[in-house]
Design a protein around this motif. Structure first.
Motif, PDB file in Angstrom:
ATOM      1  N   ILE A   1       8.773  10.064  -5.372  1.00 40.10           N
ATOM      2  CA  ILE A   1       8.936  10.728  -4.077  1.00 40.10           C
ATOM      3  C   ILE A   1       7.644  10.510  -3.308  1.00 40.10           C
ATOM      4  O   ILE A   1       6.573  10.978  -3.712  1.00 40.10           O
ATOM      5  CB  ILE A   1       9.237  12.218  -4.251  1.00 40.10           C
ATOM      6  CG1 ILE A   1      10.502  12.381  -5.111  1.00 40.10           C
ATOM      7  CG2 ILE A   1       9.420  12.892  -2.900  1.00 40.10           C
ATOM      8  CD1 ILE A   1      10.817  13.802  -5.502  1.00 40.10           C
ATOM      9  N   ALA A   2       7.756   9.779  -2.209  1.00 38.38           N
ATOM     10  CA  ALA A   2       6.579   9.292  -1.508  1.00 38.38           C
ATOM     11  C   ALA A   2       6.372  10.008  -0.175  1.00 38.38           C
ATOM     12  O   ALA A   2       7.262  10.008   0.678  1.00 38.38           O
ATOM     13  CB  ALA A   2       6.694   7.782  -1.282  1.00 38.38           C
TER      14      ALA A   2
ATOM     15  N   LYS B   1       7.819   1.866   3.937  1.00 37.11           N
ATOM     16  CA  LYS B   1       8.104   2.461   5.249  1.00 37.11           C
ATOM     17  C   LYS B   1       7.766   3.951   5.306  1.00 37.11           C
ATOM     18  O   LYS B   1       8.061   4.619   6.306  1.00 37.11           O
ATOM     19  CB  LYS B   1       9.561   2.219   5.624  1.00 37.11           C
ATOM     20  CG  LYS B   1       9.887   0.750   5.853  1.00 37.11           C
ATOM     21  CD  LYS B   1      11.330   0.548   6.284  1.00 37.11           C
ATOM     22  CE  LYS B   1      11.596  -0.910   6.652  1.00 37.11           C
ATOM     23  NZ  LYS B   1      11.421  -1.822   5.525  1.00 37.11           N
ATOM     24  N   ALA B   2       7.154   4.483   4.262  1.00 41.68           N
ATOM     25  CA  ALA B   2       6.797   5.906   4.263  1.00 41.68           C
ATOM     26  C   ALA B   2       5.764   6.192   5.348  1.00 41.68           C
ATOM     27  O   ALA B   2       4.842   5.413   5.570  1.00 41.68           O
ATOM     28  CB  ALA B   2       6.266   6.315   2.897  1.00 41.68           C
ATOM     29  N   SER B   3       5.933   7.327   6.003  1.00 41.51           N
ATOM     30  CA  SER B   3       5.016   7.740   7.064  1.00 41.51           C
ATOM     31  C   SER B   3       4.484   9.131   6.764  1.00 41.51           C
ATOM     32  O   SER B   3       5.231  10.020   6.341  1.00 41.51           O
ATOM     33  CB  SER B   3       5.738   7.755   8.418  1.00 41.51           C
ATOM     34  OG  SER B   3       4.956   8.406   9.400  1.00 41.51           O
ATOM     35  N   LEU B   4       3.206   9.324   7.017  1.00 40.98           N
ATOM     36  CA  LEU B   4       2.565  10.616   6.785  1.00 40.98           C
ATOM     37  C   LEU B   4       2.761  11.579   7.957  1.00 40.98           C
ATOM     38  O   LEU B   4       2.273  12.703   7.920  1.00 40.98           O
ATOM     39  CB  LEU B   4       1.066  10.413   6.554  1.00 40.98           C
ATOM     40  CG  LEU B   4       0.673   9.849   5.189  1.00 40.98           C
ATOM     41  CD1 LEU B   4      -0.768   9.360   5.212  1.00 40.98           C
ATOM     42  CD2 LEU B   4       0.853  10.901   4.107  1.00 40.98           C
ATOM     43  N   ARG B   5       3.460  11.132   8.995  1.00 37.73           N
ATOM     44  CA  ARG B   5       3.655  11.989  10.162  1.00 37.73           C
ATOM     45  C   ARG B   5       5.129  12.119  10.545  1.00 37.73           C
ATOM     46  O   ARG B   5       5.443  12.547  11.652  1.00 37.73           O
ATOM     47  CB  ARG B   5       2.853  11.456  11.340  1.00 37.73           C
ATOM     48  CG  ARG B   5       1.356  11.483  11.097  1.00 37.73           C
ATOM     49  CD  ARG B   5       0.530  11.198  12.323  1.00 37.73           C
ATOM     50  NE  ARG B   5       0.696   9.841  12.803  1.00 37.73           N
ATOM     51  CZ  ARG B   5      -0.193   9.214  13.570  1.00 37.73           C
ATOM     52  NH1 ARG B   5      -1.302   9.828  13.922  1.00 37.73           N
ATOM     53  NH2 ARG B   5       0.023   7.989  13.980  1.00 37.73           N
ATOM     54  N   SER B   6       6.017  11.778   9.616  1.00 39.22           N
ATOM     55  CA  SER B   6       7.450  11.784   9.932  1.00 39.22           C
ATOM     56  C   SER B   6       8.142  13.097   9.607  1.00 39.22           C
ATOM     57  O   SER B   6       9.246  13.357  10.085  1.00 39.22           O
ATOM     58  CB  SER B   6       8.153  10.664   9.163  1.00 39.22           C
ATOM     59  OG  SER B   6       8.095  10.913   7.761  1.00 39.22           O
TER      60      SER B   6
ATOM     61  N   ALA C   1       3.467  -6.935  -2.442  1.00 40.99           N
ATOM     62  CA  ALA C   1       3.719  -7.580  -1.150  1.00 40.99           C
ATOM     63  C   ALA C   1       4.340  -6.620  -0.135  1.00 40.99           C
ATOM     64  O   ALA C   1       4.680  -7.022   0.980  1.00 40.99           O
ATOM     65  CB  ALA C   1       4.631  -8.793  -1.338  1.00 40.99           C
ATOM     66  N   LYS C   2       4.530  -5.369  -0.536  1.00 42.86           N
ATOM     67  CA  LYS C   2       5.094  -4.327   0.342  1.00 42.86           C
ATOM     68  C   LYS C   2       6.529  -4.635   0.755  1.00 42.86           C
ATOM     69  O   LYS C   2       6.951  -4.339   1.872  1.00 42.86           O
ATOM     70  CB  LYS C   2       4.211  -4.118   1.576  1.00 42.86           C
ATOM     71  CG  LYS C   2       2.782  -3.726   1.246  1.00 42.86           C
ATOM     72  CD  LYS C   2       1.954  -3.488   2.489  1.00 42.86           C
ATOM     73  CE  LYS C   2       0.518  -3.111   2.126  1.00 42.86           C
ATOM     74  NZ  LYS C   2      -0.325  -2.854   3.304  1.00 42.86           N
ATOM     75  N   THR C   3       7.299  -5.214  -0.179  1.00 42.74           N
ATOM     76  CA  THR C   3       8.705  -5.527   0.113  1.00 42.74           C
ATOM     77  C   THR C   3       9.641  -4.985  -0.966  1.00 42.74           C
ATOM     78  O   THR C   3      10.798  -5.391  -1.040  1.00 42.74           O
ATOM     79  CB  THR C   3       8.912  -7.050   0.240  1.00 42.74           C
ATOM     80  OG1 THR C   3       8.552  -7.689  -0.998  1.00 42.74           O
ATOM     81  CG2 THR C   3       8.096  -7.637   1.383  1.00 42.74           C
ATOM     82  N   LEU C   4       9.168  -4.069  -1.797  1.00 42.19           N
ATOM     83  CA  LEU C   4      10.003  -3.570  -2.888  1.00 42.19           C
ATOM     84  C   LEU C   4      11.245  -2.859  -2.361  1.00 42.19           C
ATOM     85  O   LEU C   4      12.295  -2.863  -3.013  1.00 42.19           O
ATOM     86  CB  LEU C   4       9.202  -2.618  -3.783  1.00 42.19           C
ATOM     87  CG  LEU C   4       9.873  -2.171  -5.073  1.00 42.19           C
ATOM     88  CD1 LEU C   4      10.267  -3.361  -5.947  1.00 42.19           C
ATOM     89  CD2 LEU C   4       8.974  -1.217  -5.859  1.00 42.19           C
ATOM     90  N   ASP C   5      11.148  -2.280  -1.181  1.00 41.58           N
ATOM     91  CA  ASP C   5      12.298  -1.585  -0.607  1.00 41.58           C
ATOM     92  C   ASP C   5      13.450  -2.523  -0.267  1.00 41.58           C
ATOM     93  O   ASP C   5      14.588  -2.085  -0.089  1.00 41.58           O
ATOM     94  CB  ASP C   5      11.889  -0.799   0.642  1.00 41.58           C
ATOM     95  CG  ASP C   5      11.255  -1.687   1.707  1.00 41.58           C
ATOM     96  OD1 ASP C   5      10.523  -2.638   1.342  1.00 41.58           O
ATOM     97  OD2 ASP C   5      11.486  -1.432   2.903  1.00 41.58           O
TER      98      ASP C   5
END
Length: 298
Positions: free
Chosen positions: A190-191, A205-210, A235-239
């Motif tokens: 859970i990110a 794509k997690a955001s700290l302000r969403s 590579a930031k593409t696991l999603d």
């Protein structure tokens, strides 16, 4: 914003990267600041020190890794005092997400500019976290890493590889904002922010302000697939992988589907042992942090 700062240091940090911080502060902190340096003496001491410092300091600095960051940040929740980070840990998950420089000099120069924003936090079973919590394989590794005599990326990597062969995925009941999913998973993370640390990005794509958390369900995979997933992780593409399912929400409950087996859990890279369930809730706009200027993607 006043210009009084408190630096909190864990002198027992396993990496030893905090050494030289006093000299670094003298050399690079803007002379307009007044400051003090405090050293922790026992677990959770940093939270107490941060709460006390928040009464008269505009910035409290966590000098350490994700565990130290978590302790200091807890003491600053819902205050006007900003958290700053001089990252000296093994993973530095939140600092990396916020693009805070990893050197003493760079991080202190970031503090000098006093550029702040307000981010979300979250709680797991009532305990605050700021980057990632979870259960499954990553929690198993966190528990083994906590018991290891050595620290650092290569220790974590070695544990990750050797533990793969004995680990058995479980089936979880995952409830997100009232909707329940039954998923067999290698891990469930859970990110709040995007990564575990060391740029291992579980939720690109997690955001700290969403005001929303990313529930990342990684399905079981064969050994042949693991190099591809590892590349995607960094590579930031696991999603984008067919093995990853992302569910977004604000209130999450997770338990083993059989309801009888405890979960191995962790938060912000720290082992938290076992619990029969995880209850996770986002706390929007709850922490003021010092960040580099010109970094809108938070």
């Amino acid at each position: 914003m006043s210009k009084e700062i408190c630096f909190i240091v864990n002198p027992k940090s396993g990496t030893g990267k905090w050494k030289g911080i006093e000299e670094g502060i003298k050399a690079h902190l803007d002379k307009s600041f007044t400051y003090r340096i405090l050293y922790t003496e026992y677990p959770c001491h940093a939270t107490q020190l941060a709460k006390e410092a928040a009464q008269n300091c505009s910035i409290v600095v966590a000098v350490g890794g994700d565990g130290m960051m978590n302790e200091v940040a807890r003491g600053l929740l819902v205050t006007n005092t900003a958290l700053a980070i001089i990252p000296t840990g093994s993973g530095n998950a939140l600092a990396r997400h916020l693009k805070i420089p990893l050197t003493h000099k760079g991080a202190i120069e970031c503090i000098n500019k006093m550029h702040s924003t307000i981010i979300d936090s979250a709680t797991m079973n009532g305990k605050p976290f700021f980057a990632v919590c979870g259960t499954g394989y990553d929690a198993e590794i966190a528990n083994k890493f906590a018991k290891s005599k050595t620290r650092g990326f290569f220790t974590y990597l070695s544990l990750s590889i050797t533990s793969y062969f004995s680990y058995k995925p479980a089936t979880y009941s995952i409830t997100v904002d009232g909707n329940t999913y039954t998923e067999k998973a290698f891990l469930v993370s859970i990110a709040n922010s995007s990564q575990y640390g060391n740029n291992a990005t579980i939720a690109p794509k997690a955001s700290l302000r969403s005001g929303i958390l990313d529930v990342c369900v990684l399905k079981p995979f064969s050994l042949l697939i693991s190099p591809v997933l590892a590349i995607r992780l960094f590579a930031k593409t696991l999603d984008l992988s067919p093995y990853m399912k992302t569910i977004r929400g604000t209130n999450i409950e997770i338990r083993n589907a059989d309801d009888h087996t405890p979960l191995c859990i962790h938060y912000d890279g720290e082992a938290e042992g076992e619990a029969m369930e995880m209850k996770v809730e986002v706390k929007p706009q709850s922490l003021k942090v010092i960040v580099p200027e010109g970094h809108p993607d938070i």
